[in-house]
Design an enzyme around this catalytic site. Structure first.
Site, short mmCIF file in Angstrom:
data_model
loop_
_atom_site.label_atom_id
_atom_site.label_comp_id
_atom_site.label_asym_id
_atom_site.label_seq_id
_atom_site.Cartn_x
_atom_site.Cartn_y
_atom_site.Cartn_z
N ASP A 142 -35.97 -106.03 -61.13
CA ASP A 142 -36.62 -105.52 -59.93
C ASP A 142 -35.64 -105.67 -58.76
O ASP A 142 -34.57 -106.29 -58.89
CB ASP A 142 -37.89 -106.34 -59.68
CG ASP A 142 -38.87 -105.65 -58.75
OD1 ASP A 142 -38.57 -104.54 -58.27
OD2 ASP A 142 -39.95 -106.22 -58.52
N GLU B 234 -32.17 -102.11 -55.83
CA GLU B 234 -31.72 -100.92 -55.08
C GLU B 234 -30.33 -101.08 -54.45
O GLU B 234 -29.64 -100.05 -54.35
CB GLU B 234 -32.74 -100.57 -53.99
CG GLU B 234 -34.06 -100.07 -54.51
CD GLU B 234 -34.92 -101.17 -55.09
OE1 GLU B 234 -35.71 -100.88 -55.99
OE2 GLU B 234 -34.78 -102.33 -54.65
N ASP C 77 -44.07 -99.89 -55.64
CA ASP C 77 -45.20 -100.60 -55.05
C ASP C 77 -46.22 -99.64 -54.44
O ASP C 77 -46.27 -99.44 -53.22
CB ASP C 77 -44.69 -101.58 -53.99
CG ASP C 77 -43.79 -102.65 -54.60
OD1 ASP C 77 -43.84 -102.83 -55.83
OD2 ASP C 77 -43.05 -103.30 -53.86
#
Length: 969
Positions: free
Chosen positions: A546, A549, A623
């Site tokens: 996770d 980015e 999300d």
């Protein structure tokens, strides 16, 4: 800094109404985006505009499928011209690759900044990460003799049926197929390469008394360009230094005759992309491609999200074309649609649709691939030849996943596991978010709450279930934490612009980020997953990357500063969109190598992605919110991802933030059963919502939806296999299945599952008890559950109270399934199959089944079964044909599957002539006496009350791994 961190966490824990727009740039706040848009505005406002770029005809050379030359850029008010080398490679697949570099940057000089170094050349290593094949030149490509003096024409592709026509001045390329132009480069003259220039510190002139006006005039004529963001740019309190100055690249790409374009994920928008410069219902900003942590993202927006695939395809009736913009820097894409006015004297001739796009990236080379189709499948296949196909995952990860932030103890995990069994709800994988760690230190376990991870793994393994744990690329900055000490001591982290290891803030607080572009860092990262190092993990432990980015809480736009430095002296601005994939790749390899002799297929979920990430695992849409709008948005996002070469995707069922109503939760499970990646997930502040907690009748309805997924796992796994060999989407939009049906090109709220003919239209509106399903052909469609017939092109109303899922079967298909409910997919391994034959209007049907051990790579040595099933109305024979390729492990696998049988055959749309039939005959492959056939009973059910006729053969006694024929004549 601590106060900042606590404030930021408070913002995350208490959900706001929507995304915080001031955190992320608009085009007007991005220097290079603003400049390129202004360049386009200037070009369109001048009727005599001509692009300042020309291909020098004397520089052109052509050999073995490659054309090389030099583009000359004319500078305003100067005789100097910037030289831009161009290489056009005509590939064996029919794809064309165009690269444009800059001669002054090709020498690899170093720009000094503070105590660190930055390469002056344009970033040219994106292909090393994204491209894995398909680059063989087409040596049959040839120059045409009828090009004239102002153009160069190359014939290429199958039988030389494609044409590339290069205009010399101004430079441009038209790509033709079937006598028509389908793609045009620089048709609007927007090619823009911001060339290298040394920074010149301008002297401030202090005017003498009486000379103020003259100084102002002199300053105004020095430059007509806005230089305010050339060398540094500020946003949100952060200043981005730009030692190389302005270096963006831009190009307009037009699709004449095409009204619909798709792709360039990830955006919470419709699948058919909207206009960004004018047009009803369009956007005012371009689509942005810049991997970002945008929690609680807003819908119907071109805002950037977590991942990037710069692939776009255009669709017209019976024609699909596409382009792939291979650039890892921040990129924006403008879209304009229009129709040319038809000639008033041409009766019955409509105006011609056209889509014009404008692409611009902050840095790097111009590296573009052009695909001429002509079908949607051709695009995904040829793109996959370049970037790789989706990995064939473990069979278990196609089942249902249960996750939340967080299951708080190992006892909690085992309790949830037991309750799924108690309520007879199948699932395969349970997930652990960051709280399982010891103080947010990855590769550790919380000694108080997870003291016995081995016991937890063992209980899950008893029913062949898995656990996924989260590992993010930020490493807690803490003494005596061996992972961070290793990273610092071995210099394996990303550096800041001063040359030191960069520090930022994420979940652990102060953190460092692995520089996964560094080969030594990747090797180290892979080693951390070894069982002897990551103590407490087991064979049934898999991974979740996770925040890759990368998400940096106190960084510009919640990510890493663009002027950070990576291995090889490349700036982060050059590689930003690839970073997440490099972490994903290292983790993927780490799982493969974690113990010699026990090689399993890995499973790694990633949030960030780029072109090529499909080779490594799955992604999800991030999300989302527990509301109906986010449920509706999920399907177009997933469909768009699938046609963009990354089919293993999902969306958090139930919504990550907030508490869904029971109706919303139920409808989301019904929708989620058609997501390739099927996971329920929730935020730490939400109420627990495991399916067994929903209560009557919701638990029962959710259970039915999950069981439907498990029943159809053979069809799903076959679709995953197809994706792994030719790039086909696992779930498919209407245009992909029916490329002739123009009315269906914008439909993105229903889907087909692989090649099965299953057509689903999930309910995504609150209180809705029916759905309008669009049928694009004249084949009969049957309700999956009761065989009600729907036929005729157009929209059909399907009654769907809460307990019903709108699901149709298109005539002409054979669907394999397993009908015995089990606790997990692994326990279904030797269960018998049901074959569901759905006849088309001609009375025929075809389908296939792919099955292997679902765990190892043995299938690569022939350890699999691949059967083609066919029913022919004229002969009345249903047959099973072997379409596998044999290998060294074929025999052993067939022996293991030797007793797996077909327990039932159902024929939907059975002909009336079978009314009096009570027996069918069966001939088996390899029978001792081939002349002998056995008879099995047939039960026929006539059509009634709008329902189709159907027949069933119970226990035909045939094996799934062998050939056979069932004769219904």
């Amino acid at each position: 800094m601590l106060l900042f961190y606590l404030t930021f966490l408070a913002c995350l824990v208490v959900p706001s109404v929507s995304v915080k727009h001031d955190t992320f740039k608009t085009c007007a706040q991005s220097g290079f985006c603003k400049r390129n848009r202004a360049f386009a505005d200037n070009a369109s406002s001048i009727s005599t505009w001509q692009s300042p770029y020309a291909l020098d005809p004397n520089s052109i050379a052509f050999n073995d499928g490659k054309l090389s030359g030099t583009i000359l850029k004319k500078l305003d008010n100067s005789k100097e011209k910037v030289r831009l080398p161009i290489i056009i490679t005509f590939l064996e697949s029919g794809t064309v690759r165009i690269t444009i570099d800059e001669e002054k940057r090709q020498k690899g000089d170093i720009v000094l900044r503070h105590d660190s170094k930055v390469r002056k050349e344009r970033y040219n290593e994106a292909a090393n990460w994204a491209i894995v094949g398909g680059l063989e030149p087409n040596k049959g490509a040839a120059l045409s003799n009828d090009a004239g003096t102002q153009t160069t024409k190359v014939l290429y592709g199958p039988a030389g049926a494609y044409e590339a026509v290069l205009r010399h001045s101004p430079f441009g390329i038209d790509f033709n197929r079937d006598g028509k132009t389908h793609i045009q480069l620089n048709e609007r003259g927007l090619l823009n390469v911001e060339h290298w220039r040394a920074k010149v510190e301008k002297e401030t002139i202090e005017p003498k008394e009486g000379e103020e006006q003259q100084v102002l005039q002199d300053t105004a004529t020095e430059s007509t360009e806005d230089e305010s963001t050339w060398w540094e740019e500020s946003f949100g309190g952060n200043t981005d230094s730009k030692p190389r100055g302005p270096e963006s690249i831009g190009l307009d790409i037009s699709f004449p005759g095409y009204d619909h374009v798709y792709g360039i994920p990830e955006h919470a928008s419709s699948m058919s992309l909207k206009q960004t410069r004018g047009g009803d219902g369009g956007y005012t900003d371009p689509y942005r491609l810049y991997n970002s942590d945008v929690f609680e993202y807003e819908l119907d927006s071109p805002m950037t999200l977590y991942g990037v695939i710069p692939l776009m395809q255009a669709q017209a009736k019976d024609s699909t074309v596409g382009v792939f913009w291979l650039n890892a820097a921040e990129t924006w894409v403008d879209i304009i649609k229009g129709k040319s006015v038809a000639n008033a004297l041409s009766l019955g001739v409509a105006g011609k649709s056209s889509t014009q796009t404008h692409w611009f990236s902050e840095s790097g080379q111009l590296d573009l691939f052009v695909f001429l189709g002509p079908t949607p499948k051709d695009i995904t296949k040829k793109y996959g030849e370049l970037t790789g196909y989706s990995q064939l995952p473990q069979a278990s990860v196609i089942g249902y996943h249960q996750c939340r932030w967080n299951y708080v103890t190992d006892q909690d995990v085992m309790d949830v596991d037991r309750k799924f069994d108690k309520h007879r709800i199948p699932y395969d994988v349970i997930w652990l978010d960051i709280e399982y760690t010891d103080g947010k230190k990855y590769f550790t376990w919380d000694p108080l709450n997870f003291p016995h991870p081995d016991k937890m793994h063992k209980q899950l393994d008893e029913h062949e279930r898995k656990v996924v744990v989260i590992i993010d690329p930020h490493i807690k900055n803490e003494n005596n934490y061996h992972v961070d000490e290793d990273l610092r001591n071995k210099d394996l982290g990303v550096h800041n612009k001063e040359g030191s290891i960069s520090e930022g803030w994420c979940w652990p607080g102060s953190s460092h980020w692995i520089d996964s572009f560094n080969p030594a860092a990747r090797a180290w990262w892979k080693s951390l997953y070894q069982f002897k190092k990551f103590i407490g993990t087991a064979k049934n432990t898999f991974l979740w990357n996770d925040m890759n980015e990368p998400s940096v809480f106190n960084g510009p736009e919640t990510t890493m500063p663009k002027d950070n430095i990576h291995y090889g002296n490349w700036e982060h601005r050059d590689v930003h969109n690839i970073y997440g994939m490099t972490v994903h790749n290292a983790t993927h390899e780490g799982l493969i190598e974690r113990k010699k002799g026990e090689i399993q297929r890995p499973f790694v979920l990633s949030r960030a992605f780029f072109a090529g990430s499909q080779r490594l695992g799955a992604v999800w849409t991030g999300d989302n919110l527990a509301d109906w709008g986010h449920l509706r948005a999920a399907l177009p996002m997933l469909l768009n991802q699938g046609i963009s070469g990354f089919p293993f995707v999902g969306s958090d069922v139930g919504g990550f933030f907030g508490n869904p109503t029971k109706e919303l939760l139920t409808r989301w499970y019904q929708s989620g059963t058609f997501y390739p990646f099927f996971r329920g997930h929730a935020h730490i502040d939400t109420r627990r919502r495991e399916p067994y907690l929903a209560g009557t009748p919701y638990t029962q309805i959710i259970t039915q939806a999950i069981r439907l997924r498990y029943s159809l796992l053979p069809a799903w796994y076959t679709a995953f296999h197809e994706a792994s060999i030719d790039g086909s989407p696992i779930i498919r939009p209407n245009f992909y299945v029916h490329p002739s049906d123009e009315k269906g090109f914008a439909i993105d709220d229903q889907l087909y599952i692989g090649s099965t003919g299953l057509l689903a239209k999930p309910i995504v509106q609150e209180g809705a008890e029916s759905a309008d399903i669009y049928i694009a052909d004249d084949e009969p469609y049957y309700d999956y559950f009761d065989y009600t017939v729907y036929s005729g092109k157009g929209s059909h109303t399907y009654k769907a109270p809460l307990e019903k899922i709108p699901l149709l079967m298109q005539g002409g298909h054979i669907i394999p399934r397993r009908d015995r409910p089990r606790r997990s997919s692994g326990l279904m391994r030797y269960d018998p199959y049901t074959l569901l034959i759905v006849l088309d209007k001609a009375g025929n049907a075809e389908g296939s089944l792919y099955v292997d051990d679902g765990e190892t790579f043995d299938y690569q040595q022939g350890a699999y079964i691949h059967r083609k099933f066919s029913f022919n109305q004229e002969t009345g024979i249903l047959s099973s044909e072997d379409i596998s390729t044999k290998g060294s492990k074929t025999a052993a696998y067939l022996k293991a599957m030797a007793k797996v049988r077909v327990e039932r055959v159902i024929i939907v749309g059975a002909p009336n002539s079978w009314k009096s039939k009570t027996q069918v005959s069966i001939a088996e492959e390899g029978a001792k006496d081939s002349s002998k056939k056995k008879s099995v009973s047939l039960q026929y059910h006539a059509a009634a009350g709008g329902k189709g006729s159907w027949a069933v053969v119970r226990d035909p006694g045939v094996l799934i791994a062998k050939g056979w024929k069932i004769d219904f004549s």
